[in-house]
Scaffold this active site. Sequence first.
Site, PDB file in Angstrom:
ATOM      1  N   HIS A   1     -13.840   6.776  -4.097  1.00 42.74           N
ATOM      2  CA  HIS A   1     -14.904   6.074  -4.816  1.00 42.74           C
ATOM      3  C   HIS A   1     -14.543   5.728  -6.264  1.00 42.74           C
ATOM      4  O   HIS A   1     -13.839   6.466  -6.954  1.00 42.74           O
ATOM      5  CB  HIS A   1     -16.169   6.941  -4.835  1.00 42.74           C
ATOM      6  CG  HIS A   1     -15.967   8.211  -5.608  1.00 42.74           C
ATOM      7  ND1 HIS A   1     -16.249   8.311  -6.937  1.00 42.74           N
ATOM      8  CD2 HIS A   1     -15.464   9.411  -5.241  1.00 42.74           C
ATOM      9  CE1 HIS A   1     -15.957   9.523  -7.359  1.00 42.74           C
ATOM     10  NE2 HIS A   1     -15.462  10.219  -6.354  1.00 42.74           N
TER      11      HIS A   1
ATOM     12  N   HIS B   1       0.286  -2.597  -6.473  1.00 42.66           N
ATOM     13  CA  HIS B   1       0.584  -2.373  -5.060  1.00 42.66           C
ATOM     14  C   HIS B   1       0.388  -0.894  -4.752  1.00 42.66           C
ATOM     15  O   HIS B   1       1.108  -0.055  -5.311  1.00 42.66           O
ATOM     16  CB  HIS B   1       2.015  -2.810  -4.763  1.00 42.66           C
ATOM     17  CG  HIS B   1       2.444  -2.616  -3.344  1.00 42.66           C
ATOM     18  ND1 HIS B   1       3.744  -2.792  -2.954  1.00 42.66           N
ATOM     19  CD2 HIS B   1       1.770  -2.274  -2.220  1.00 42.66           C
ATOM     20  CE1 HIS B   1       3.848  -2.563  -1.664  1.00 42.66           C
ATOM     21  NE2 HIS B   1       2.659  -2.235  -1.194  1.00 42.66           N
TER      22      HIS B   1
HETATM   23  O1  JB2 Z   1       9.379 -18.284  -5.509  1.00 43.77           O
HETATM   24  C1  JB2 Z   1       9.367 -18.107  -4.293  1.00 43.77           C
HETATM   25  C2  JB2 Z   1      10.140 -17.074  -3.643  1.00 43.77           C
HETATM   26  N1  JB2 Z   1      10.984 -16.123  -4.091  1.00 43.77           N
HETATM   27  C3  JB2 Z   1      11.427 -15.436  -3.020  1.00 43.77           C
HETATM   28  N2  JB2 Z   1       8.596 -18.888  -3.461  1.00 43.77           N
HETATM   29  C4  JB2 Z   1       8.574 -18.738  -2.114  1.00 43.77           C
HETATM   30  N3  JB2 Z   1       7.803 -19.551  -1.393  1.00 43.77           N
HETATM   31  N4  JB2 Z   1       9.307 -17.787  -1.476  1.00 43.77           N
HETATM   32  C5  JB2 Z   1      10.061 -16.968  -2.238  1.00 43.77           C
HETATM   33  N5  JB2 Z   1      10.859 -15.944  -1.894  1.00 43.77           N
HETATM   34  C6  JB2 Z   1      11.048 -15.501  -0.519  1.00 43.77           C
HETATM   35  O2  JB2 Z   1      10.239 -14.349  -0.283  1.00 43.77           O
HETATM   36  C7  JB2 Z   1      12.443 -15.047  -0.189  1.00 43.77           C
HETATM   37  O3  JB2 Z   1      13.306 -16.129   0.081  1.00 43.77           O
HETATM   38  C8  JB2 Z   1      12.205 -14.169   1.052  1.00 43.77           C
HETATM   39  O4  JB2 Z   1      12.286 -14.898   2.258  1.00 43.77           O
HETATM   40  C9  JB2 Z   1      10.771 -13.650   0.856  1.00 43.77           C
HETATM   41  C10 JB2 Z   1      10.709 -12.155   0.589  1.00 43.77           C
HETATM   42  O5  JB2 Z   1      10.998 -11.492   1.798  1.00 43.77           O
HETATM   43  P1  JB2 Z   1      11.472  -9.965   1.895  1.00 43.77           P
HETATM   44  O6  JB2 Z   1      11.400  -9.566   3.316  1.00 43.77           O
HETATM   45  O7  JB2 Z   1      12.757  -9.838   1.168  1.00 43.77           O
HETATM   46  O8  JB2 Z   1      10.439  -9.156   1.012  1.00 43.77           O
HETATM   47  P2  JB2 Z   1       8.857  -9.073   1.142  1.00 43.77           P
HETATM   48  O9  JB2 Z   1       8.355  -9.266  -0.229  1.00 43.77           O
HETATM   49  O10 JB2 Z   1       8.326  -9.938   2.212  1.00 43.77           O
HETATM   50  O11 JB2 Z   1       8.594  -7.564   1.617  1.00 43.77           O
HETATM   51  C11 JB2 Z   1       8.864  -6.479   0.779  1.00 43.77           C
HETATM   52  O12 JB2 Z   1       7.656  -5.930   0.250  1.00 43.77           O
HETATM   53  C12 JB2 Z   1       6.746  -5.430   1.252  1.00 43.77           C
HETATM   54  C13 JB2 Z   1       5.512  -4.921   0.524  1.00 43.77           C
HETATM   55  C14 JB2 Z   1       9.603  -5.480   1.635  1.00 43.77           C
HETATM   56  O13 JB2 Z   1      10.089  -4.446   0.866  1.00 43.77           O
HETATM   57  C15 JB2 Z   1       8.691  -4.919   2.715  1.00 43.77           C
HETATM   58  O14 JB2 Z   1       9.345  -3.907   3.450  1.00 43.77           O
HETATM   59  C16 JB2 Z   1       7.419  -4.378   2.087  1.00 43.77           C
HETATM   60  N6  JB2 Z   1       6.504  -3.898   3.135  1.00 43.77           N
END
Ligand code: JB2
Length: 216
Positions: free
Chosen positions: A140, A149
């Site tokens: 609460h 996060h």
């Molecule tokens: O400026 C951007 C940009 N910068 C990176 N614009 C757009 N549209 N996309 C962007 N990206 C893209 O975000 C990267 O090219 C990549 O494909 C994606 C990030 O994917 P990744 O799997 O590396 O991280 P995530 O942020 O989706 O997940 C992380 O955080 C989560 C909370 C991981 O650590 C996960 O395991 C975690 N659960």
Amino acid sequence: MTKQVFVIGAGGHAKVVIDALRRAGTMVDGLVDADPGRVGSTVLGVPVLGGDEALERCDRDRTRVVNGIGAVGPADLRAKVYAAYRARGFVFATLVDPSAVVGGDVVLDQGAQILAGAVVQTGCRVGCDAIVNTRAAIDHDCQVGAHAHIAPGAVLSGDVRIGERTLVGTGATVIQGIRIGAGALVAAGAVVIRDVADGARVAGNPARPIGDEVCR
Ligand code: JB2
């Protein structure tokens, strides 16, 4: 008015977000990703349309975007992407996974994401673009700052304040009434029993300041 929904990013967090949106009854029309190598691929069947510029011609009133980039540390990319899209006139949808429990008076600011199995108790506020990740529990009257996060399985007892862009790592525990500043990092599994300053990094039980080692 029916809106088109696009997810920003096409990685791990985007996958979780797409699945939650679907189970909440919202279909995703496409993804955008900065990596040209991902264009033309799909995530859970949703196509990667292009980079951020791919949405430029969208009618802002008929479009909602969802931040699919996870917050993996203070001063993260996620907050920058949020600011850039807001500056371009886009509105972020809030997301509440249908399996989450959210108190009736909880305030969710623009783009807040409450994911599978999370609990957010009465009196809480979750700031814009903040993530309450899988099975995190917030008791609460807590306040979670913008872009913060709360990672999977973390627990905040009542009346805790989390500053903007702070990461509370996987499985960390924060006792009642604690203040954690902005841009801080609480390592996975830490037990926080004292206030944490802006930008500080803490780990362990009880949590103490640490250096720059990886501790997510
Ligand atoms: O400026 C951007 C940009 N910068 C990176 N614009 C757009 N549209 N996309 C962007 N990206 C893209 O975000 C990267 O090219 C990549 O494909 C994606 C990030 O994917 P990744 O799997 O590396 O991280 P995530 O942020 O989706 O997940 C992380 O955080 C989560 C909370 C991981 O650590 C996960 O395991 C975690 N659960």
